[in-house]
Design an enzyme around this catalytic site. Structure first.
Site, short mmCIF file in Angstrom:
data_model
loop_
_atom_site.label_atom_id
_atom_site.label_comp_id
_atom_site.label_asym_id
_atom_site.label_seq_id
_atom_site.Cartn_x
_atom_site.Cartn_y
_atom_site.Cartn_z
N SER A 1 0.79 -1.24 0.00
CA SER A 1 0.00 0.00 0.00
C SER A 1 0.82 1.28 0.00
CB SER A 1 -0.96 0.02 1.20
OG SER A 1 -0.26 0.03 2.42
N LYS B 1 -5.34 4.63 8.80
CA LYS B 1 -4.23 5.31 8.15
C LYS B 1 -4.43 6.83 8.16
CE LYS B 1 -2.79 1.39 5.36
NZ LYS B 1 -2.68 0.77 4.03
#
Length: 349
Positions: free
Chosen positions: A243, A288
């Site tokens: 990611s 996140k």
């Protein structure tokens, strides 16, 4: 004390005791929480995150932060019910079934090995994407990963075949092959030049019609190795998964070009990246974003496919910028730095 009162007292004690014991029983869930962030323009353990040798680089300022998610739990270290309950009450964390992180047919060690492999792959893809954006030539060894049953490529292309050319056009990336095949019509002959067992040969294949009427041969491809004109080394310590691809690409690109891509600001973001620069969705977007905001970021580059989820969980003070491609992300950062031009927003759909 009456018998009834004694019975109620004993029953209450048993319920309490069972409740206390039950709270510490292991449960098959994993708690996801905001993890640390790393500036791809900075250092980790006194070593640069991105080191480029063999090509001119330029000074950078600001921050391009990759973001992570930490997890607690797993098949070999399960959390207890009380920890899970606390997680369900905390809006900054998520409690998910254990199988979300650890598939039933994989051990914890295998999951970690896969994450490490995906991280390595994302670094190669990030370098390829940055060089593609900057129009710096490179090559890749594209190989056949498999063929579809009852499709033209079956029996003609084999797993492990390296594709050298398609209709005489050099294969640079997987997209080179895809684009060349799609330039044909169903019924046309596509000529693949391959290397098999050290020998070069031509393989003509008559294309079939795909679901949308386009030409296809039914082959899946993968990149075995990139041949870059200079060396890009990425150091992120104990971080796994794919990611961070977008942020690696931006960090590489910023170092290879004059000027400040960040405008001196702290920019965070996430997203997988393909060699052609397409940004893909990731998991743990809510955690996140919290980690990014805690690290001081005010802008968060968000994969387009994560926008809807991100809008519902974005912390105050964090601007969500939609990123479909690396080029779109670069253009958006240039617009933010200069104050000129439009910036794609998740809110804009």
């Amino acid at each position: 004390m009456s018998r009834r009162a004694l019975t109620l007292l004993v029953a209450s004690f048993l319920v309490l005791a069972l409740g206390v014991v039950g709270a510490f029983l292991p449960v098959p869930y994993v708690v996801l929480s905001p993890g640390p962030t790393e500036n791809t323009l900075g250092e980790v353990e006194k070593k640069p995150v991105i080191t480029i040798t063999g090509h001119e680089t330029f000074a950078t300022t600001g921050a391009l932060r990759l973001v992570t998610v930490e997890y607690k739990g797993g098949p070999t270290n399960r959390i207890d019910l009380l920890t899970a309950l606390r997680g369900w009450l905390d809006p900054t964390v998520a409690v998910v079934p254990e199988t979300t992180i650890f598939p039933p047919n994989q051990t914890a060690q295998q999951v970690e090995q896969q994450n490490a492999a995906e991280m390595t792959g994302s670094q190669d893809n990030a370098t390829a994407a940055a060089l593609t954006e900057l129009k710096i030539p490179f090559t890749a060894e594209v190989v056949v990963a498999g063929t579809e049953k009852e499709m033209p490529a079956e029996g003609k292309l084999k797993t492990g075949d390296q594709l050298l050319k398609v209709d005489g056009v050099d294969v640079v990336t997987v997209d080179t092959v895809t684009a060349q095949v799609k330039s044909h019509k169903p019924g046309d002959t596509v000529v693949f030049t391959i290397s098999r067992d050290g020998k070069q040969q031509g393989v003509p294949i008559v294309a079939a019609a795909g679901p949308e009427g386009n030409a296809m041969v039914g082959v899946s491809l993968s990149t075995k190795k990139y041949n870059f004109p200079f060396t890009v080394t990425i150091n992120v310590g104990d971080v796994g998964g794919p990611s961070a691809g977008l942020m690696f690409s931006l960090g590489i690109l910023d170092k290879l070009t004059p000027g400040e891509l960040t405008g001196g600001k702290s920019i965070a973001g996430t997203g997988t990246i393909t060699p052609e620069g397409r940004v893909g969705a990731i998991g743990g977007i809510a955690q996140k974003m919290v980690g990014a905001r805690d690290a001081g970021a005010t802008v968060f580059l968000t994969p387009a496919d994560n926008c809807a989820e991100a809008l519902n969980a974005a912390p105050d003070g964090l601007r969500l910028v939609k990123a479909t491609t690396l080029h779109e992300a670069v253009t958006a950062l240039d617009a933010l730095a200069s104050g000129k031009g439009s910036v794609p927003s998740c809110a804009a759909g």
